[in-house]
Design a protein around this motif. Structure first.
Motif, PDB file in Angstrom:
ATOM      1  N   VAL A 116     -32.555   9.033 -25.528  1.00  0.00           N
ATOM      2  CA  VAL A 116     -31.474  10.025 -25.595  1.00  0.00           C
ATOM      3  C   VAL A 116     -30.312   9.540 -26.445  1.00  0.00           C
ATOM      4  N   LEU A 117     -29.800   8.367 -26.121  1.00  0.00           N
ATOM      5  CA  LEU A 117     -28.626   7.842 -26.811  1.00  0.00           C
ATOM      6  C   LEU A 117     -29.047   6.743 -27.781  1.00  0.00           C
ATOM      7  N   PRO A 118     -28.423   6.710 -28.956  1.00  0.00           N
ATOM      8  CA  PRO A 118     -28.944   5.872 -30.037  1.00  0.00           C
ATOM      9  C   PRO A 118     -28.740   4.384 -29.874  1.00  0.00           C
ATOM     10  N   GLU A 119     -27.831   3.954 -29.018  1.00  0.00           N
ATOM     11  CA  GLU A 119     -27.565   2.522 -28.917  1.00  0.00           C
ATOM     12  C   GLU A 119     -26.872   2.207 -27.599  1.00  0.00           C
ATOM     13  N   GLY A 120     -26.878   0.928 -27.267  1.00  0.00           N
ATOM     14  CA  GLY A 120     -26.100   0.463 -26.131  1.00  0.00           C
ATOM     15  C   GLY A 120     -26.828   0.545 -24.799  1.00  0.00           C
ATOM     16  N   ASP A 121     -26.244  -0.159 -23.837  1.00  0.00           N
ATOM     17  CA  ASP A 121     -26.738  -0.216 -22.473  1.00  0.00           C
ATOM     18  C   ASP A 121     -26.224   0.982 -21.688  1.00  0.00           C
ATOM     19  N   LEU A 122     -27.096   1.633 -20.915  1.00  0.00           N
ATOM     20  CA  LEU A 122     -26.703   2.807 -20.146  1.00  0.00           C
ATOM     21  C   LEU A 122     -25.516   2.503 -19.239  1.00  0.00           C
ATOM     22  N   GLY A 123     -25.464   1.290 -18.697  1.00  0.00           N
ATOM     23  CA  GLY A 123     -24.380   0.930 -17.804  1.00  0.00           C
ATOM     24  C   GLY A 123     -23.022   0.879 -18.471  1.00  0.00           C
ATOM     25  N   ARG A 124     -22.981   0.924 -19.801  1.00  0.00           N
ATOM     26  CA  ARG A 124     -21.729   0.877 -20.542  1.00  0.00           C
ATOM     27  C   ARG A 124     -21.219   2.258 -20.932  1.00  0.00           C
ATOM     28  N   SER A 150     -22.678  21.187 -22.213  1.00  0.00           N
ATOM     29  CA  SER A 150     -22.656  19.937 -22.978  1.00  0.00           C
ATOM     30  C   SER A 150     -21.888  18.853 -22.234  1.00  0.00           C
ATOM     31  N   VAL A 151     -22.261  17.604 -22.543  1.00  0.00           N
ATOM     32  CA  VAL A 151     -21.654  16.420 -21.936  1.00  0.00           C
ATOM     33  C   VAL A 151     -21.219  15.462 -23.043  1.00  0.00           C
ATOM     34  N   LEU A 154     -22.441  13.762 -28.198  1.00  0.00           N
ATOM     35  CA  LEU A 154     -22.534  15.017 -27.457  1.00  0.00           C
ATOM     36  C   LEU A 154     -23.979  15.253 -27.051  1.00  0.00           C
ATOM     37  N   LEU A 155     -24.194  15.517 -25.761  1.00  0.00           N
ATOM     38  CA  LEU A 155     -25.520  15.845 -25.243  1.00  0.00           C
ATOM     39  C   LEU A 155     -25.543  17.291 -24.780  1.00  0.00           C
ATOM     40  N   ASP A 156     -26.616  18.003 -25.134  1.00  0.00           N
ATOM     41  CA  ASP A 156     -26.799  19.356 -24.605  1.00  0.00           C
ATOM     42  C   ASP A 156     -27.239  19.268 -23.150  1.00  0.00           C
ATOM     43  N   MET A 157     -26.736  20.186 -22.348  1.00  0.00           N
ATOM     44  CA  MET A 157     -27.109  20.237 -20.929  1.00  0.00           C
ATOM     45  C   MET A 157     -27.680  21.600 -20.595  1.00  0.00           C
ATOM     46  N   PRO A 158     -28.682  21.637 -19.721  1.00  0.00           N
ATOM     47  CA  PRO A 158     -29.235  20.503 -18.973  1.00  0.00           C
ATOM     48  C   PRO A 158     -30.431  19.829 -19.636  1.00  0.00           C
ATOM     49  N   SER A 159     -30.706  20.119 -20.933  1.00  0.00           N
ATOM     50  CA  SER A 159     -31.908  19.581 -21.579  1.00  0.00           C
ATOM     51  C   SER A 159     -31.791  18.101 -21.911  1.00  0.00           C
ATOM     52  N   LEU A 160     -30.559  17.569 -22.005  1.00  0.00           N
ATOM     53  CA  LEU A 160     -30.286  16.179 -22.381  1.00  0.00           C
ATOM     54  C   LEU A 160     -30.702  15.869 -23.814  1.00  0.00           C
ATOM     55  N   ASP A 196     -27.090  16.051 -29.423  1.00  0.00           N
ATOM     56  CA  ASP A 196     -26.533  16.967 -30.417  1.00  0.00           C
ATOM     57  C   ASP A 196     -25.947  16.210 -31.601  1.00  0.00           C
ATOM     58  N   GLY A 197     -25.556  14.941 -31.373  1.00  0.00           N
ATOM     59  CA  GLY A 197     -25.008  14.128 -32.460  1.00  0.00           C
ATOM     60  C   GLY A 197     -23.723  13.443 -32.052  1.00  0.00           C
ATOM     61  N   PRO A 198     -23.168  12.610 -32.948  1.00  0.00           N
ATOM     62  CA  PRO A 198     -21.932  11.897 -32.627  1.00  0.00           C
ATOM     63  C   PRO A 198     -20.723  12.811 -32.705  1.00  0.00           C
TER      64      PRO A 198
END
Length: 329
Positions: A250-258, A268-269, A284-290, A293-295
């Motif tokens: 889903v997200l391009p980089e980094g630890d989920l905990g961060r 959107s989230v 930006l994430l589309d909801m509820p599909s996750l 959408d892009g940075p």
């Protein structure tokens, strides 16, 4: 998504607190280091100032919550819950003494008003009536109080020792989302609602462990949760899984905990990465599909230390003493 600046203010004192979204509108409360808390509205206008009662016995503030209308401020302290008012409600309205979060095992509490401001939810450490007997400690607790009188309406033991907690009131006003942190970085969560004099808790999603609530849609229809490795969206009523993905998908980089998450609107989230190494970044994430959408692209390099939203499509960022309100360009 490109961001467009709506308004920006520079606070006269660097805030010692963080943004807080509250029912009945968007309110940001921050400590200014001068024994006061200042409340800003969604248009970044100062509405109220609260003189925080001085304490000779400690009582550091762990969390702020602003009641509907902005006239009441709840403080989750090291040693209790306190509600103070300003204007026609000026002064300490009530105080509930609790056990000390600084005692072993150390932790911190949380507080939040219901959307209509009638109930104050709080996570606290119960006071040991016999002093320092650890055998009597049955874990930290969640309480519901009458906002006006301070009467305890309902309570429940969480059965665990917390390192931190967070409360996210559901828009329906009948229950609150609870996120609790434990040692070793574990988090879990659930929905808490009143059933007479007790609080009943049901887990987030289908798991009772290591899955926490991150954000609730402003219309209350769905919510975002995370585990150690996955992001998931869930229908609220009836509770059901809508979408689930591994963070790497889903997200391009980094630890989920961060990451921190907040609904920009019902569809959107905003996901913001704070890794203590690089500049904070938001996607930006589309909801509820996750679906990604892009940075979020800001017109200037002013990294957001915190991101909040009232769910109306705009959002607020805080960077040092600078507070900015944004919308899509």
């Amino acid at each position: 998504m490109r961001a467009r600046l709506i308004k920006r203010i520079t606070l006269p004192d660097r805030p010692t607190g963080v943004a807080q979204v509250s029912g009945g509108g968007w309110w940001m409360a921050y400590g200014n280091g001068l024994g006061e808390a200042v409340v800003l509205s969604a248009d970044l206008e100062e509405r109220h100032r609260f003189a925080l009662p001085l304490r000779h016995d400690g009582g550091d503030v762990d969390d702020y919550a602003v009641g509907a209308g902005g006239w009441l401020l709840a403080l989750s302290r090291n040693d209790g819950i306190e509600v103070v008012g300003t204007g026609p409600l000026s002064g300490v309205r009530w105080r509930q003494r609790t056990g000390y979060w600084s005692n072993y095992p150390a932790g911190s509490g949380a507080c939040a008003f219901s959307p209509d401001g009638s109930v104050l939810w709080a996570v606290l450490r119960p006071e040991d009536p016999d002093g320092e007997d650890p055998d009597l400690f049955d874990g930290d607790e969640c309480h519901a109080y009458d906002t006006v009188t301070g009467q305890l309406l309902a309570r429940t033991s969480l059965g665990i020792d917390l390192t931190h907690a967070r409360l996210l009131p559901h828009p329906d006003g009948r229950q609150v989302g609870l996120v609790v942190g434990q040692q070793h970085g574990w988090t879990s969560g659930g929905w808490v609602r009143r059933e007479g004099r007790r609080l009943a808790m049901r887990p987030i999603g289908s798991s009772t462990h290591h899955q926490s609530l991150e954000s609730v849609a402003p219309d209350g229809s769905h919510y975002l949760a995370r585990s150690l490795t996955n992001l998931s969206s869930h229908a609220y009523q009836p509770d059901g899984l809508l979408s689930e993905h591994m963070i790497a998908e889903v997200l391009p980089e980094g630890d989920l905990g961060r990451y921190t998450f907040v609904h920009r609107n019902a569809s959107s989230v905003l996901a913001t990465l704070h890794d203590d190494v690089t500049t904070p970044r938001t996607w930006l994430l589309d909801m509820p599909s996750l679906e990604l959408d892009g940075p979020v692209v800001y017109p200037e390099p002013l990294p957001p230390h915190s991101v909040s939203s009232a769910g109306d499509g705009t959002w607020i960022t805080v960077h040092d003493d600078t507070v900015s309100r944004w919308c899509p360009a």
